[in-house]
Write an enzyme that holds these catalytic residues in place. Sequence first.
Site, PDB file in Angstrom:
ATOM      1  N   GLN A 131     -21.826   7.538  29.682  1.00 19.07           N
ATOM      2  CA  GLN A 131     -20.749   6.548  29.634  1.00 19.07           C
ATOM      3  C   GLN A 131     -20.320   6.191  31.052  1.00 19.07           C
ATOM      4  O   GLN A 131     -20.034   7.070  31.865  1.00 19.07           O
ATOM      5  CB  GLN A 131     -19.563   7.086  28.819  1.00 19.07           C
ATOM      6  CG  GLN A 131     -18.436   6.091  28.627  1.00 19.07           C
ATOM      7  CD  GLN A 131     -18.814   4.883  27.778  1.00 19.07           C
ATOM      8  OE1 GLN A 131     -19.630   4.979  26.868  1.00 19.07           O
ATOM      9  NE2 GLN A 131     -18.223   3.745  28.062  1.00 19.07           N
TER      10      GLN A 131
ATOM     11  N   ASP B  46     -29.258   3.079  26.179  1.00 18.34           N
ATOM     12  CA  ASP B  46     -28.518   1.951  26.757  1.00 18.34           C
ATOM     13  C   ASP B  46     -29.469   0.920  27.359  1.00 18.34           C
ATOM     14  O   ASP B  46     -29.049  -0.190  27.692  1.00 18.34           O
ATOM     15  CB  ASP B  46     -27.584   2.446  27.875  1.00 18.34           C
ATOM     16  CG  ASP B  46     -26.149   2.632  27.412  1.00 18.34           C
ATOM     17  OD1 ASP B  46     -25.694   1.844  26.558  1.00 18.34           O
ATOM     18  OD2 ASP B  46     -25.488   3.558  27.925  1.00 18.34           O
TER      19      ASP B  46
ATOM     20  N   LYS C  41     -18.159   5.107  19.312  1.00 19.98           N
ATOM     21  CA  LYS C  41     -19.606   5.309  19.227  1.00 19.98           C
ATOM     22  C   LYS C  41     -19.922   6.544  18.388  1.00 19.98           C
ATOM     23  O   LYS C  41     -20.817   6.527  17.548  1.00 19.98           O
ATOM     24  CB  LYS C  41     -20.202   5.464  20.639  1.00 19.98           C
ATOM     25  CG  LYS C  41     -20.214   4.155  21.438  1.00 19.98           C
ATOM     26  CD  LYS C  41     -20.548   4.380  22.916  1.00 19.98           C
ATOM     27  CE  LYS C  41     -20.431   3.062  23.679  1.00 19.98           C
ATOM     28  NZ  LYS C  41     -20.738   3.192  25.123  1.00 19.98           N
TER      29      LYS C  41
HETATM   30  N1  GUN Z   1     -19.327   1.260  29.835  1.00 17.34           N
HETATM   31  C1  GUN Z   1     -18.982   0.035  29.361  1.00 17.34           C
HETATM   32  N2  GUN Z   1     -19.945  -0.432  28.547  1.00 17.34           N
HETATM   33  C2  GUN Z   1     -20.912   0.515  28.502  1.00 17.34           C
HETATM   34  C3  GUN Z   1     -22.154   0.602  27.809  1.00 17.34           C
HETATM   35  O1  GUN Z   1     -22.595  -0.286  27.072  1.00 17.34           O
HETATM   36  N3  GUN Z   1     -22.842   1.749  28.017  1.00 17.34           N
HETATM   37  C4  GUN Z   1     -22.403   2.730  28.835  1.00 17.34           C
HETATM   38  N4  GUN Z   1     -23.173   3.811  28.978  1.00 17.34           N
HETATM   39  N5  GUN Z   1     -21.266   2.680  29.493  1.00 17.34           N
HETATM   40  C5  GUN Z   1     -20.524   1.566  29.314  1.00 17.34           C
END
Ligand code: GUN
Length: 285
Positions: A95, A118, A51
């Site tokens: 996350q 998100d 990311k």
């Molecule tokens: N953990 C696994 N997928 C995601 C996601 O799309 N966003 C976040 N914040 N954590 C995750």
Amino acid sequence: MLLDGKAVAMRLREEIRTEVETLRPALGRAPGLTVILAGGEPASRVYVRNKRLACQDAGFNSELVELPPSAAQRDLERLIDKLNGLDEVDGILLQLPLYPGLDSQALLERLDPSKDVDGFHPQNMGRLALGLPGPRPCTPAGVMALLKHYGLSPSGQRAVVVGRSNIVGKPLALMLGANSLEANATVTLCHSQTPDLREECRRADFLFLALGRPKAVSADMVKDNAVVVDIGLNRTEQGLTGDCDFEAIRPKTTAITPVPGGVGPMTVTMLLRNTLEACKRRNKL
Ligand code: GUN
């Protein structure tokens, strides 16, 4: 047809990068995303790295705040309060999963909904459920964007989603069933208590897999000429695999996503898109 998420994701990132360059003079800075890593899952570290690299590539400012396993709920609350108040932070990503003992839901609810890139804040999930505009969870948004790119419309089709997580299955089911030209599917949401998963899957014109179990879906569970979108990402001795028996299923399908290189890169691109949109909305651009 193989749905090349990697190629589509890179093309969309190019468009985002161009838009960031155009916006920069008016903004006087780069759009900013802060990622909070407060969990010990090895995969999370890989996701966070991907990311941040994508952010840097697209001309965003990307910050990482990493907290140790000893971090308390109160530490995360303070951090989120601080980031909510910083003007140059357009997006905050918490996350998941967090270290055991931390209450992720309470922290997601503490995010400023306008910085929730998100789309996990209840206000933004509520907006999704109501069909109102707002940031959409990145993985399901990536799935929809991938289908759109290839002209595969689920409108009027039977869509089956396997897996009901808040991150993927549940929002994806809402997006597929939305009253819009790009959606309009008749949606079935399957999960661990579905009595006959095989029969449900066999009815799917569009089959979406988000169970997190390698080879959970075999060729006899897939209708001829179906579109199969495999959202699973499982670490096995043979490397990364999705949730379906790809080699056996591929010949039966009209289109199928590879794993890796399917939905994953699209997820990261949707994060960039949500961050850019948050930046524009917050700065009235
Ligand atoms: N953990 C696994 N997928 C995601 C996601 O799309 N966003 C976040 N914040 N954590 C995750």
